[in-house]
Design a protein around this motif. Structure first.
Motif, PDB file in Angstrom:
ATOM      1  N   ARG A 136       0.831  -1.205   0.000  1.00  0.00           N
ATOM      2  CA  ARG A 136       0.000   0.000   0.000  1.00  0.00           C
ATOM      3  C   ARG A 136       0.868   1.259   0.000  1.00  0.00           C
ATOM      4  O   ARG A 136       1.788   1.380   0.795  1.00  0.00           O
ATOM      5  N   GLU A 137       0.541   2.169  -0.917  1.00  0.00           N
ATOM      6  CA  GLU A 137       1.231   3.454  -1.061  1.00  0.00           C
ATOM      7  C   GLU A 137       2.729   3.292  -1.310  1.00  0.00           C
ATOM      8  O   GLU A 137       3.522   4.191  -1.019  1.00  0.00           O
ATOM      9  N   ALA A 138       3.130   2.157  -1.846  1.00  0.00           N
ATOM     10  CA  ALA A 138       4.541   1.927  -2.173  1.00  0.00           C
ATOM     11  C   ALA A 138       4.916   2.707  -3.426  1.00  0.00           C
ATOM     12  O   ALA A 138       4.104   2.886  -4.320  1.00  0.00           O
ATOM     13  N   SER A 139       6.143   3.160  -3.491  1.00  0.00           N
ATOM     14  CA  SER A 139       6.658   3.828  -4.680  1.00  0.00           C
ATOM     15  C   SER A 139       7.528   2.832  -5.438  1.00  0.00           C
ATOM     16  O   SER A 139       8.580   2.421  -4.954  1.00  0.00           O
ATOM     17  N   LEU A 140       7.051   2.437  -6.625  1.00  0.00           N
ATOM     18  CA  LEU A 140       7.735   1.461  -7.467  1.00  0.00           C
ATOM     19  C   LEU A 140       8.000   2.070  -8.845  1.00  0.00           C
ATOM     20  O   LEU A 140       7.919   1.392  -9.861  1.00  0.00           O
ATOM     21  N   TYR A 141       8.338   3.335  -8.861  1.00  0.00           N
ATOM     22  CA  TYR A 141       8.599   4.052 -10.098  1.00  0.00           C
ATOM     23  C   TYR A 141       9.746   3.376 -10.855  1.00  0.00           C
ATOM     24  O   TYR A 141      10.823   3.157 -10.307  1.00  0.00           O
ATOM     25  N   GLN A 142       9.495   3.011 -12.087  1.00  0.00           N
ATOM     26  CA  GLN A 142      10.455   2.365 -12.979  1.00  0.00           C
ATOM     27  C   GLN A 142      11.043   1.074 -12.398  1.00  0.00           C
ATOM     28  O   GLN A 142      12.136   0.650 -12.772  1.00  0.00           O
ATOM     29  N   SER A 151       0.183 -12.553  -7.025  1.00  0.00           N
ATOM     30  CA  SER A 151      -1.189 -13.059  -6.891  1.00  0.00           C
ATOM     31  C   SER A 151      -1.732 -12.734  -5.510  1.00  0.00           C
ATOM     32  O   SER A 151      -1.097 -13.025  -4.502  1.00  0.00           O
ATOM     33  N   GLY A 152      -2.892 -12.079  -5.492  1.00  0.00           N
ATOM     34  CA  GLY A 152      -3.515 -11.721  -4.217  1.00  0.00           C
ATOM     35  C   GLY A 152      -2.824 -10.590  -3.476  1.00  0.00           C
ATOM     36  O   GLY A 152      -3.157 -10.315  -2.323  1.00  0.00           O
ATOM     37  N   ALA A 153      -1.871  -9.927  -4.104  1.00  0.00           N
ATOM     38  CA  ALA A 153      -1.152  -8.825  -3.447  1.00  0.00           C
ATOM     39  C   ALA A 153      -2.039  -7.584  -3.341  1.00  0.00           C
ATOM     40  O   ALA A 153      -2.920  -7.359  -4.160  1.00  0.00           O
ATOM     41  N   ASP A 154      -1.791  -6.780  -2.338  1.00  0.00           N
ATOM     42  CA  ASP A 154      -2.511  -5.526  -2.118  1.00  0.00           C
ATOM     43  C   ASP A 154      -1.600  -4.384  -2.556  1.00  0.00           C
ATOM     44  O   ASP A 154      -0.631  -4.059  -1.869  1.00  0.00           O
ATOM     45  N   LEU A 155      -1.912  -3.804  -3.715  1.00  0.00           N
ATOM     46  CA  LEU A 155      -1.120  -2.711  -4.285  1.00  0.00           C
ATOM     47  C   LEU A 155      -1.921  -1.409  -4.305  1.00  0.00           C
ATOM     48  O   LEU A 155      -1.730  -0.563  -5.169  1.00  0.00           O
ATOM     49  N   ASP A 159       2.482   3.477  -6.515  1.00  0.00           N
ATOM     50  CA  ASP A 159       2.950   4.220  -7.682  1.00  0.00           C
ATOM     51  C   ASP A 159       3.779   3.272  -8.543  1.00  0.00           C
ATOM     52  O   ASP A 159       4.902   2.933  -8.192  1.00  0.00           O
ATOM     53  N   LEU A 160       3.200   2.835  -9.651  1.00  0.00           N
ATOM     54  CA  LEU A 160       3.860   1.910 -10.579  1.00  0.00           C
ATOM     55  C   LEU A 160       4.131   2.601 -11.919  1.00  0.00           C
ATOM     56  O   LEU A 160       4.169   1.950 -12.954  1.00  0.00           O
ATOM     57  N   LYS A 161       4.346   3.908 -11.872  1.00  0.00           N
ATOM     58  CA  LYS A 161       4.615   4.656 -13.107  1.00  0.00           C
ATOM     59  C   LYS A 161       5.857   4.103 -13.786  1.00  0.00           C
ATOM     60  O   LYS A 161       6.892   3.909 -13.152  1.00  0.00           O
ATOM     61  N   LEU A 175      -5.658  -3.403  -6.971  1.00  0.00           N
ATOM     62  CA  LEU A 175      -4.932  -2.286  -7.575  1.00  0.00           C
ATOM     63  C   LEU A 175      -5.698  -0.970  -7.458  1.00  0.00           C
ATOM     64  O   LEU A 175      -5.401  -0.023  -8.180  1.00  0.00           O
ATOM     65  N   ASP A 176      -6.655  -0.885  -6.537  1.00  0.00           N
ATOM     66  CA  ASP A 176      -7.447   0.335  -6.373  1.00  0.00           C
ATOM     67  C   ASP A 176      -6.535   1.528  -6.117  1.00  0.00           C
ATOM     68  O   ASP A 176      -5.712   1.515  -5.195  1.00  0.00           O
ATOM     69  N   GLY A 177      -6.665   2.557  -6.934  1.00  0.00           N
ATOM     70  CA  GLY A 177      -5.902   3.785  -6.750  1.00  0.00           C
ATOM     71  C   GLY A 177      -4.443   3.682  -7.177  1.00  0.00           C
ATOM     72  O   GLY A 177      -3.697   4.655  -7.044  1.00  0.00           O
TER      73      GLY A 177
END
Length: 192
Positions: A136-142, A151-155, A159-161, A175-177
């Motif tokens: 939740r609210e993780a920053s995974l930019y690039q 599978s079944g993860a809460d994302l 930020d997956l930009k 993947l809400d939000g």
């Protein structure tokens, strides 16, 4: 006397920046035992058995932890930037707020791990197995999540930009939000 003070200012400033004059700051050696706030920057702990240890707020920048067993370890707010955790076991580990900038977690296991608010920009997360993990609210930019199993993860609100999610397993993931602007979703499995 003022010219002496003027000449010493850069030296004192450098000492403050490196921590020499800061009371209460401890500097750990690579052979120090695991503990909250330990400094293992650049240390080699590859393959170490660190199950259930508390490394919250630890400095593990550029540490070698490839293949280490960190199952159920506490790494909240730890600095793991540029560390090598490839093939590490982090099932049910807690990494809330950790700095994972450019970390290498390729092939690591993170089943049920808690990674809320991690900063994993440009991280190498290829082929991780992280089912039922929470980001939740993780920053995974690039970040490179090619072949990742989420599978079944809460994302939620992650930020997956511009993240690479090619061939990732996202079935049952929340993947809400989440921000997926310019993310590479080629051959993603998102059924269910």
């Amino acid at each position: 006397m003022s010219s002496l003070n003027h000449r010493l200012r850069p030296f004192v400033g450098a000492l403050l920046l490196t921590g020499w004059l800061l009371p209460g700051v401890s500097y750990a050696a690579c052979d120090d035992p695991p503990a909250p706030g330990v400094n293992w920057s650049g240390c080699d702990r590859s393959g170490a058995d660190l199950r259930g240890v508390d490394l919250s707020r630890a400095t593990l920048k550029q540490a070698q932890l490839a293949g280490a067993d960190l199952t159920r370890a506490r790494l909240d707010d730890a600095d793991l930037s540029y560390a090598d955790l490839s093939g590490a076991q982090l099932d049910e580990a807690r990494l809330g707020g950790a700095d994972l900038l450019r970390v290498d977690l390729s092939g690591a296991r993170l089943e049920g791990a808690l990674l809320d608010r991690v900063h994993a920009d440009r991280a190498r997360l290829r082929d991780i197995v992280a089912g039922a993990s929470r980001w939740r609210e993780a920053s995974l930019y690039q970040a490179d999540l090619t072949g990742a199993t989420l599978s079944g993860a809460d994302l939620r609100s992650a930020d997956l930009k511009q993240a690479l999610l090619r061939e990732a397993q996202l079935d049952g993931a929340t993947l809400d939000g989440a921000r997926l602007v310019q993310a590479d979703l080629e051959a993603v499995n998102a059924t269910g």
